[in-house]
Design an enzyme around this catalytic site. Structure first.
Site, PDB file in Angstrom:
ATOM      1  N   ARG A  90       0.829  -1.207   0.000  1.00  0.00           N
ATOM      2  CA  ARG A  90       0.000   0.000   0.000  1.00  0.00           C
ATOM      3  C   ARG A  90       0.861   1.254   0.000  1.00  0.00           C
ATOM      4  O   ARG A  90       0.546   2.249  -0.659  1.00  0.00           O
ATOM      5  CB  ARG A  90      -0.928  -0.021   1.217  1.00  0.00           C
ATOM      6  CG  ARG A  90      -1.962   1.094   1.233  1.00  0.00           C
ATOM      7  CD  ARG A  90      -2.842   0.974   2.456  1.00  0.00           C
ATOM      8  NE  ARG A  90      -3.753   2.111   2.567  1.00  0.00           N
ATOM      9  CZ  ARG A  90      -4.412   2.433   3.670  1.00  0.00           C
ATOM     10  NH1 ARG A  90      -4.261   1.684   4.756  1.00  0.00           N
ATOM     11  NH2 ARG A  90      -5.211   3.471   3.700  1.00  0.00           N
ATOM     12  N   HIS A  94       0.675   4.382  -2.643  1.00  0.00           N
ATOM     13  CA  HIS A  94       0.467   5.764  -2.191  1.00  0.00           C
ATOM     14  C   HIS A  94       1.653   6.650  -2.555  1.00  0.00           C
ATOM     15  O   HIS A  94       1.484   7.848  -2.783  1.00  0.00           O
ATOM     16  CB  HIS A  94       0.220   5.789  -0.684  1.00  0.00           C
ATOM     17  CG  HIS A  94      -1.182   5.445  -0.299  1.00  0.00           C
ATOM     18  ND1 HIS A  94      -1.969   6.258   0.489  1.00  0.00           N
ATOM     19  CD2 HIS A  94      -1.951   4.366  -0.606  1.00  0.00           C
ATOM     20  CE1 HIS A  94      -3.159   5.701   0.648  1.00  0.00           C
ATOM     21  NE2 HIS A  94      -3.163   4.544  -0.004  1.00  0.00           N
ATOM     22  N   ASP A  95       2.828   6.079  -2.618  1.00  0.00           N
ATOM     23  CA  ASP A  95       3.999   6.855  -3.015  1.00  0.00           C
ATOM     24  C   ASP A  95       3.946   7.185  -4.499  1.00  0.00           C
ATOM     25  O   ASP A  95       4.062   8.345  -4.905  1.00  0.00           O
ATOM     26  CB  ASP A  95       5.272   6.076  -2.695  1.00  0.00           C
ATOM     27  CG  ASP A  95       6.532   6.858  -3.028  1.00  0.00           C
ATOM     28  OD1 ASP A  95       6.577   8.066  -2.710  1.00  0.00           O
ATOM     29  OD2 ASP A  95       7.463   6.286  -3.608  1.00  0.00           O
ATOM     30  N   GLY A 100       4.857  10.621  -8.311  1.00  0.00           N
ATOM     31  CA  GLY A 100       5.748   9.579  -8.782  1.00  0.00           C
ATOM     32  C   GLY A 100       6.402   8.757  -7.690  1.00  0.00           C
ATOM     33  O   GLY A 100       6.259   9.024  -6.494  1.00  0.00           O
ATOM     34  N   ASP A 102       9.024   8.141  -5.593  1.00  0.00           N
ATOM     35  CA  ASP A 102      10.194   8.886  -5.131  1.00  0.00           C
ATOM     36  C   ASP A 102      10.369   8.856  -3.618  1.00  0.00           C
ATOM     37  O   ASP A 102      11.137   9.637  -3.059  1.00  0.00           O
ATOM     38  CB  ASP A 102      10.100  10.340  -5.603  1.00  0.00           C
ATOM     39  CG  ASP A 102       8.814  11.028  -5.134  1.00  0.00           C
ATOM     40  OD1 ASP A 102       8.072  10.434  -4.312  1.00  0.00           O
ATOM     41  OD2 ASP A 102       8.546  12.151  -5.593  1.00  0.00           O
ATOM     42  N   SER A 104       8.556   9.931  -1.351  1.00  0.00           N
ATOM     43  CA  SER A 104       8.081  11.130  -0.654  1.00  0.00           C
ATOM     44  C   SER A 104       7.080  10.777   0.444  1.00  0.00           C
ATOM     45  O   SER A 104       6.945  11.510   1.421  1.00  0.00           O
ATOM     46  CB  SER A 104       7.460  12.117  -1.640  1.00  0.00           C
ATOM     47  OG  SER A 104       6.449  11.499  -2.420  1.00  0.00           O
ATOM     48  N   ASN A 131      -3.644   9.473   4.082  1.00  0.00           N
ATOM     49  CA  ASN A 131      -2.475   8.673   4.479  1.00  0.00           C
ATOM     50  C   ASN A 131      -2.383   8.415   5.981  1.00  0.00           C
ATOM     51  O   ASN A 131      -1.459   7.743   6.433  1.00  0.00           O
ATOM     52  CB  ASN A 131      -1.191   9.381   4.025  1.00  0.00           C
ATOM     53  CG  ASN A 131      -1.042   9.398   2.516  1.00  0.00           C
ATOM     54  OD1 ASN A 131      -1.409   8.443   1.836  1.00  0.00           O
ATOM     55  ND2 ASN A 131      -0.512  10.487   1.983  1.00  0.00           N
ATOM     56  N   HIS A 231      -5.847  -6.126  -3.524  1.00  0.00           N
ATOM     57  CA  HIS A 231      -6.749  -6.268  -2.384  1.00  0.00           C
ATOM     58  C   HIS A 231      -7.086  -7.724  -2.106  1.00  0.00           C
ATOM     59  O   HIS A 231      -7.957  -8.011  -1.292  1.00  0.00           O
ATOM     60  CB  HIS A 231      -8.028  -5.460  -2.619  1.00  0.00           C
ATOM     61  CG  HIS A 231      -7.864  -4.003  -2.356  1.00  0.00           C
ATOM     62  ND1 HIS A 231      -8.845  -3.068  -2.581  1.00  0.00           N
ATOM     63  CD2 HIS A 231      -6.802  -3.306  -1.874  1.00  0.00           C
ATOM     64  CE1 HIS A 231      -8.410  -1.859  -2.257  1.00  0.00           C
ATOM     65  NE2 HIS A 231      -7.161  -1.977  -1.835  1.00  0.00           N
ATOM     66  N   THR A 232      -6.402  -8.636  -2.757  1.00  0.00           N
ATOM     67  CA  THR A 232      -6.517 -10.040  -2.409  1.00  0.00           C
ATOM     68  C   THR A 232      -5.837 -10.318  -1.069  1.00  0.00           C
ATOM     69  O   THR A 232      -6.056 -11.365  -0.455  1.00  0.00           O
ATOM     70  CB  THR A 232      -5.899 -10.930  -3.510  1.00  0.00           C
ATOM     71  OG1 THR A 232      -6.161 -12.294  -3.208  1.00  0.00           O
ATOM     72  CG2 THR A 232      -4.402 -10.731  -3.623  1.00  0.00           C
TER      73      THR A 232
END
Length: 364
Positions: A90, A94-95, A100, A102, A104, A131, A231-232
Site C-alpha cells: 500500500r 500511495h507513493d 511519482g 520517489d 516522498s 495517508n 486487495h486479495t
C-alpha cells in the site's frame, strides 16, 4: 507495531467472517441488476506523466547484493508481522500515485528549528487524511530494509528503490508472482501535503473517478483492474465501508450490491457507533493471506469490501476485465506484473532532481 496477540485476534476475525459466510466466498451468485454504464468524463484527457529509463542492473557494480539484503529483511518481517506485507504494498501505491515513485510518502513531519520548534510541523504527505491510516509497521519495515542496505552499501541505494523491491518481495512471499524490479529512482527532495488531494483513489470512488485518477498517471482501465487485485491481501478499517453497512447513499439501509451474509458478518465486527477506530477486516474473506485471484471471484459474488472494489464489477467498462482475471490466475499475475512495472516508472526522479537518503524518513 502489531503484536502477536493482535495477529491472533485478526485471524479469529477472519475465521468469523468465513464461517458466517459459509460457502458464499466461492459462489458465483447472480448479481442484482447492474446500473447503466457511463462514460468517464475527462478520462485520458490529461497528459501522461513523464517517464524515465530505469534498469534491472542499476546497482550491479555499486551494490550487487541489494535484492538479497532487502529480501532477507522482508522474509523475517513477514514471519513476525504478517500484516507488514500488504502495508508495504500500500505504501508503494500511495507513493507512486503522488508525484511519482520517489519515497516522498516516507518523509516524517519534523519540527522547525529555533523559536518555531513548538509550532506545527510542516505539512507533508503523511499528514493528509488519505495517508493517516497507513500502518507504522509498513514504514518501519522499509526503514529496516534501508538500514540493512546502508550497512553494506552506504549512500548508494535509494529509499524509492528499496520500497519497490520490498513491495515485490511481499507479493511473492504471499504466493504471488516473482518479477524483476527496474531500479534507478532517486528520492524526492520534497514531500508536500498539497499534492495528495485528488491523486489517490478513495474507498468509495466511482469508476469514473477511478479512471480519471489512473489516466492522470498514464494508466488505463486494465491497470486499474489489475492493480486493484492487490486487495486479495490486506485489510481495511471499518470507517472505509461503514456507510455500505448502515446508510448506503442516505437510504439508512445496507448497500443492495453487498451480499446480505457479508453485511451481517461485517456488522458484528463494525458496529454503527461505538466501535474501535482501529478495527480492521480483510479485503478478501476467502483467502485473506494468500496473493491469488480470489478477489475477482469475490466481486462477482457481491463480496467486495469497499465500494470502489465492487464498482469494478458493476460497471460495464471494467466488468469484462474482472471476469477475465477472475477466471485465470496466471493471466491475473501477468497483468499485475505488467501494471506494477508501469506504476513503478511514474515520474521517476533522476540526477540532481533527487537525492539518496540515508534514513528514509529524513531528507539529507
Amino acid at each position: 507495531m502489531v503484536s502477536s496477540r493482535g495477529v491472533v485476534r485478526f485471524r479469529r476475525l477472519v475465521l468469523l467472517l468465513v464461517v458466517s459466510l459459509g460457502g458464499a466466498c466461492r459462489a458465483r451468485e447472480a448479481p442484482l441488476p447492474l446500473p447503466p454504464a457511463r462514460i468517464a468524463a475527462g478520462a485520458g484527457s490529461r497528459r501522461a506523466p513523464e517517464r524515465h529509463g530505469l534498469s534491472l542492473d542499476f546497482y550491479a557494480r555499486s551494490c550487487p547484493a541489494v535484492e538479497q539484503i532487502v529480501g532477507n529483511v522482508t522474509a523475517a518481517r513477514l514471519r513476525d508481522h504478517p500484516a507488514a506485507g500488504p502495508a508495504v504494498l500500500r505504501l508503494f501505491y500511495h507513493d507512486c500515485f503522488v508525484e511519482g515513485c520517489d519515497a516522498s510518502i516516507l518523509i516524517a513531519p519534523t519540527a522547525k528549528a529555533g523559536a518555531a520548534a513548538a509550532a506545527r510541523p510542516a505539512a507533508v504527505e503523511r499528514d493528509m487524511e488519505e495517508n493517516r491510516n497507513l500502518p507504522q509497521y509498513g514504514f518501519d519495515t522499509v526503514e529496516m530494509a534501508k538500514a540493512a542496505v546502508e550497512r553494506k552499501c552506504p549512500g548508494v541505494v535509494t529509499c524509492a528503490d528499496v520500497l519497490a523491491l520490498a513491495a515485490r518481495d511481499f507479493v511473492q512471499l504471499a504466493g504471488g508472482p516473482h518479477y524483476e524490479v527496474k531500479k534507478g529512482r532517486k528520492d524526492s527532495k520534497v514531500s508536500l501535503a498539497g499534492k495528495v488531494r485528488g491523486s489517490l483513489p478513495r474507498a468509495n470512488s466511482t469508476v469514473d473517478e477511478l479512471l480519471r485518477v489512473f489516466a492522470g498517471k498514464g494508466l488505463g482501465a486494465g491497470d486499474l483492474v489489475a492493480l486493484s487485485g492487490a486487495h486479495t491481501i490486506g485489510f481495511a478499517h471499518c470507517a472505509h465501508f461503514l456507510g455500505r453497512l448502515y446508510d448506503f447513499r442516505g437510504t439508512r439501509q445496507a448497500d443492495p450490491f453487498m451480499d446480505a451474509r457479508l453485511v451481517k458478518a461485517l456488522r458484528m465486527a463494525c458496529p454503527s457507533t461505538g466501535g474501535s477506530a482501529r478495527a480492521v477486516v480483510p479485503f478478501d474473506v476467502s483467502t485473506p493471506f494468500q496473493f491469488d485471484h480470489a478477489y475477482y471471484g469475490n466481486l462477482q459474488a457481491r463480496l467486495g469490501l469497499l465500494g470502489s472494489d465492487q464498482a469494478l464489477f458493476l460497471d460495464a467498462r471494467t466488468r469484462p476485465l474482472v471476469l477475465e482475471l477472475g477466471a485465470d490466475k496466471a493471466r491475473f499475475f501477468k497483468a499485475f506484473v505488467a501494471s506494477m512495472d508501469r506504476i513503478g516508472s511514474i515520474r521517476v526522479k533522476k540526477g540532481k532532481k533527487g537525492e539518496v537518503r540515508k534514513i528514509c524518513s529524513q531528507h539529507l
